[in-house]
Design a protein around this motif. Structure first.
Motif, PDB file in Angstrom:
ATOM      1  N   LEU A   1       9.868  -3.110   4.104  1.00 52.15           N
ATOM      2  CA  LEU A   1       9.201  -1.964   4.318  1.00 52.15           C
ATOM      3  C   LEU A   1       7.594  -2.441   3.987  1.00 52.15           C
ATOM      4  O   LEU A   1       6.498  -1.471   4.258  1.00 52.15           O
ATOM      5  N   MET A   2       7.396  -3.358   3.545  1.00 50.81           N
ATOM      6  CA  MET A   2       5.984  -3.840   3.417  1.00 50.81           C
ATOM      7  C   MET A   2       4.989  -4.148   4.378  1.00 50.81           C
ATOM      8  O   MET A   2       3.787  -4.054   4.469  1.00 50.81           O
ATOM      9  N   ASP A   3       5.593  -4.342   5.820  1.00 51.16           N
ATOM     10  CA  ASP A   3       5.001  -4.517   6.979  1.00 51.16           C
ATOM     11  C   ASP A   3       4.750  -3.038   7.572  1.00 51.16           C
ATOM     12  O   ASP A   3       4.066  -2.912   8.566  1.00 51.16           O
ATOM     13  N   GLU A   4       5.152  -2.031   6.981  1.00 49.69           N
ATOM     14  CA  GLU A   4       5.161  -0.715   7.685  1.00 49.69           C
ATOM     15  C   GLU A   4       3.887   0.044   7.470  1.00 49.69           C
ATOM     16  O   GLU A   4       3.336   0.023   6.231  1.00 49.69           O
ATOM     17  N   LYS A   5       3.563   1.034   8.437  1.00 49.25           N
ATOM     18  CA  LYS A   5       2.184   1.547   8.229  1.00 49.25           C
ATOM     19  C   LYS A   5       2.311   2.571   6.950  1.00 49.25           C
ATOM     20  O   LYS A   5       1.322   2.955   6.507  1.00 49.25           O
ATOM     21  N   TYR A   6       3.526   2.974   6.766  1.00 51.75           N
ATOM     22  CA  TYR A   6       3.483   3.872   5.533  1.00 51.75           C
ATOM     23  C   TYR A   6       3.759   3.376   4.333  1.00 51.75           C
ATOM     24  O   TYR A   6       4.114   4.023   3.286  1.00 51.75           O
ATOM     25  N   TYR A   7       3.641   2.184   4.299  1.00 46.70           N
ATOM     26  CA  TYR A   7       4.316   1.416   3.159  1.00 46.70           C
ATOM     27  C   TYR A   7       3.507   1.801   1.844  1.00 46.70           C
ATOM     28  O   TYR A   7       3.873   1.995   0.751  1.00 46.70           O
ATOM     29  N   LYS A   8       2.050   1.848   2.027  1.00 45.66           N
ATOM     30  CA  LYS A   8       1.281   2.396   0.785  1.00 45.66           C
ATOM     31  C   LYS A   8       1.645   3.816   0.454  1.00 45.66           C
ATOM     32  O   LYS A   8       1.741   3.930  -0.839  1.00 45.66           O
ATOM     33  N   THR A   9       1.952   4.643   1.348  1.00 45.25           N
ATOM     34  CA  THR A   9       2.328   6.184   0.468  1.00 45.25           C
ATOM     35  C   THR A   9       3.767   5.842   0.161  1.00 45.25           C
ATOM     36  O   THR A   9       3.923   6.594  -0.773  1.00 45.25           O
ATOM     37  N   TYR A  10       4.569   5.236   0.762  1.00 43.11           N
ATOM     38  CA  TYR A  10       5.958   4.971   0.283  1.00 43.11           C
ATOM     39  C   TYR A  10       5.761   4.410  -1.299  1.00 43.11           C
ATOM     40  O   TYR A  10       6.520   4.652  -2.155  1.00 43.11           O
ATOM     41  N   PHE A  11       5.046   3.236  -1.318  1.00 39.92           N
ATOM     42  CA  PHE A  11       4.821   2.617  -2.505  1.00 39.92           C
ATOM     43  C   PHE A  11       4.273   3.591  -3.478  1.00 39.92           C
ATOM     44  O   PHE A  11       5.020   3.390  -4.898  1.00 39.92           O
ATOM     45  N   ASN A  12       3.288   4.149  -3.249  1.00 40.28           N
ATOM     46  CA  ASN A  12       2.636   5.029  -4.256  1.00 40.28           C
ATOM     47  C   ASN A  12       3.543   6.290  -4.930  1.00 40.28           C
ATOM     48  O   ASN A  12       3.317   6.920  -5.689  1.00 40.28           O
ATOM     49  N   SER A  13       4.621   6.467  -3.850  1.00 45.21           N
ATOM     50  CA  SER A  13       5.572   7.623  -4.568  1.00 45.21           C
ATOM     51  C   SER A  13       6.576   7.061  -5.751  1.00 45.21           C
ATOM     52  O   SER A  13       7.241   8.044  -6.247  1.00 45.21           O
ATOM     53  N   LEU A  14       6.504   6.053  -5.857  1.00 45.45           N
ATOM     54  CA  LEU A  14       7.528   5.245  -6.879  1.00 45.45           C
ATOM     55  C   LEU A  14       6.788   5.578  -8.404  1.00 45.45           C
ATOM     56  O   LEU A  14       5.686   5.523  -8.641  1.00 45.45           O
ATOM     57  N   PRO A  15       7.643   5.969  -9.250  1.00 48.24           N
ATOM     58  CA  PRO A  15       7.619   5.842 -10.609  1.00 48.24           C
ATOM     59  C   PRO A  15       6.763   4.548 -11.069  1.00 48.24           C
ATOM     60  O   PRO A  15       7.129   3.512 -10.650  1.00 48.24           O
ATOM     61  N   VAL A  16       5.865   4.557 -12.133  1.00 44.14           N
ATOM     62  CA  VAL A  16       5.100   3.421 -12.531  1.00 44.14           C
ATOM     63  C   VAL A  16       5.748   3.440 -14.011  1.00 44.14           C
ATOM     64  O   VAL A  16       5.534   4.147 -14.730  1.00 44.14           O
ATOM     65  N   GLY A  17       5.956   2.083 -14.396  1.00 39.30           N
ATOM     66  CA  GLY A  17       6.394   1.828 -15.697  1.00 39.30           C
ATOM     67  C   GLY A  17       5.503   2.142 -16.582  1.00 39.30           C
ATOM     68  O   GLY A  17       4.287   1.794 -16.722  1.00 39.30           O
ATOM     69  N   GLY A  18       5.743   2.818 -17.754  1.00 37.27           N
ATOM     70  CA  GLY A  18       4.936   3.303 -18.882  1.00 37.27           C
ATOM     71  C   GLY A  18       4.009   4.252 -18.467  1.00 37.27           C
ATOM     72  O   GLY A  18       3.153   4.681 -19.410  1.00 37.27           O
TER      73      GLY A  18
END
Length: 489
Positions: free
Chosen positions: A400-417
């Protein structure tokens, strides 16, 4: 599988003085049967200062994994782990990475990505108010009002920035005022074919009750107020010795058994897709505001001879990216199941979960997903029949890191702490560096996503634990211990 071949001799030499002082074996030598052993008879963990002076971060990860093999919480569990380098496309450390395991809510990684890929980040659901007939000089509409839905899973919920029912109704009432309508001589008709009728079959082996949480499949337009929906609990009959309770939803009239019930007899929930509730609230508000409605609220799924209608007002849901952010941050099961049905409807014209599963699996296959060990049964991960391997999850996240929507997808994930379901993990080490989807069922704890190392690398990982002993908090601590050294890679 953890491999100590490269560094075991150096550990033995550099730490021999320290090891000789221990009560356990003083040296570990490599043999031909070494790789086939499940665990090493290593000494008790040495202090972090000595460890870091002797061992590399990779070696520390491997030793932590090896230590967990004999840990009381995990030694009898079925679990797998992998840390993967997306640049070199190589496994850094792993254990049982090819073993199919129950992924719980990390299943949402597949569901939300498929929706984003096939529908686009800016996809929105529309809920429209229309009218048929004509308006006379006294402002009387001789015709019907139509509420036309499209299966908006956030309708009236305030989730992801969605409007409340009150806000939508207020907008609709304002639309009628602009049209000069002072009385409706007709019905309010609900029309939506996306989630028509009742769900015919629940996902296989689905969990309806887990740690006081419940699952209700999305989809119905029956004239039921979702705020008053109840899942009724009754004792099983004397012949079902291993099944004590069952649950019946008025939305699908199906019975589901469970081994345990911790509630008080009645559960109350809201159904995400509820245009009937919107329509009834709309009618009540119109009457209270002095706009009489002579007819009733009635569903009309199909219309062979549709009336000519005029658009009065259109409510747009939040964007798909907003919905996915909320879904992954809060691990929202209802939204995930709605996404599954939406991709099924948009691609196959059918609103069933079966069509959704077919679309998701075909999409994953076309994207090169490792289908070995994959069993995708629902969109949310509540079915215990779901299976996936850690390495498949890691390679999928890498792709997914090469997909155009990767940043949006990545930002949807919970962040530790910091956010979502990871807010209480990685509070110290790893705070703000772990971006991952969590998963929790009874005796199932999973975590899969990305980590930003202290050297600036992005690594991908998957860690799934099934059938552990002890509490879920105990498992979380061990997951943190396994992953924390990887931050120094």
């Amino acid at each position: 599988m953890v491999n100590f071949r490269k560094y075991i001799s150096s550990v033995a030499v550099l730490a021999s003085g320290f090891f000789l002082a221990q009560s356990t074996v003083s040296t570990v030598l490599y043999s031909q049967t070494y790789d086939n052993q499940k665990s090493l008879n290593l000494p008790s963990p040495i202090t972090s200062v000595v460890e870091k002076a002797i061992l590399s971060p990779k070696e520390l990860v491997d030793i932590n994994v090896n230590t967990m093999m004999t840990d009381p919480v995990l030694k009898n569990a079925n679990w797998g782990f992998v840390v993967y380098d997306p640049k070199t496309k190589k496994v850094i450390s792993s254990y049982n990475e090819n073993t199919p395991l129950v992924p719980a809510s990390t299943t949402k990684l597949l569901t939300t990505e498929t929706a984003m890929s096939l529908l686009g980040e800016n996809y929105r659901w529309m809920t429209q108010l229309e009218y048929s007939g004509s308006i006379d000089e006294n402002g009387v509409l001789n015709g019907n009002l139509y509420i036309v839905g499209s299966g908006d899973p956030s309708l009236g919920t305030n989730k992801a920035g969605a409007w409340s029912y009150r806000d939508i109704v207020s907008d609709f009432v304002g639309g009628l005022s602009r049209e000069g309508i002072k009385k409706v001589n007709g019905d309010i008709i609900i029309q939506t074919a996306l989630f028509k009728g009742n769900i015919s079959k629940l996902p296989e082996n689905v969990v309806w009750l887990e740690n006081n949480n419940y699952y209700l499949p999305v989809g119905s337009t029956r004239e039921i107020n979702p705020a008053n929906e109840k899942l009724i609990v009754k004792k099983g009959n004397n012949f079902s010795g291993d099944k004590k309770f069952f649950y019946i939803s008025p939305y699908n009239q199906q019975m589901v058994y469970a081994d345990k019930y911790d509630g008080d007899g009645i559960l109350t929930t809201k159904l995400p897709d509820a245009p009937a509730y919107l329509a009834n609230t709309f009618r009540t508000t119109l009457v209270k505001s002095g706009i009489a409605v002579t007819g009733k609220v009635t569903p009309k799924m199909t219309d062979a001879n549709p009336e000519n209608r005029k658009l009065v007002s259109a409510y747009k849901s939040p964007t798909l990216s907003d919905i996915i952010y909320y879904t992954n941050q809060h691990s929202d099961n209802g939204l995930a199941e709605a996404l599954l049905k939406t991709v099924g409807f948009q691609n196959l014209g059918d609103q069933t979960a079966e069509s959704g599963r077919r679309v998701v699996t075909e999409h994953l296959k076309s994207e090169g997903f490792d289908m070995m060990g994959l069993n995708y049964m629902d969109g949310s991960g509540l079915s215990r029949s779901n299976n996936v391997t850690p390495i498949a999850q890691a390679k999928f996240l890498t792709s997914l890191m090469d997909e155009k929507y990767y940043k949006t997808y990545f930002n949807s994930l919970p962040v530790g702490g910091q956010s979502g379901t990871l807010k209480r993990m990685f509070i110290g080490t790893g705070n703000g560096q772990v971006f991952a989807k969590t998963g929790t069922l009874n005796k199932v704890k999973t975590l899969a996503g990305y980590m930003k190392t202290n050297s600036g690398k992005t690594l991908v990982f998957s860690l799934m634990v099934n059938n552990y002993a002890g509490s879920v908090d105990m498992v979380k601590k061990r997951m943190e211990k396994i992953l924390e050294p990887a931050l120094d890679l």
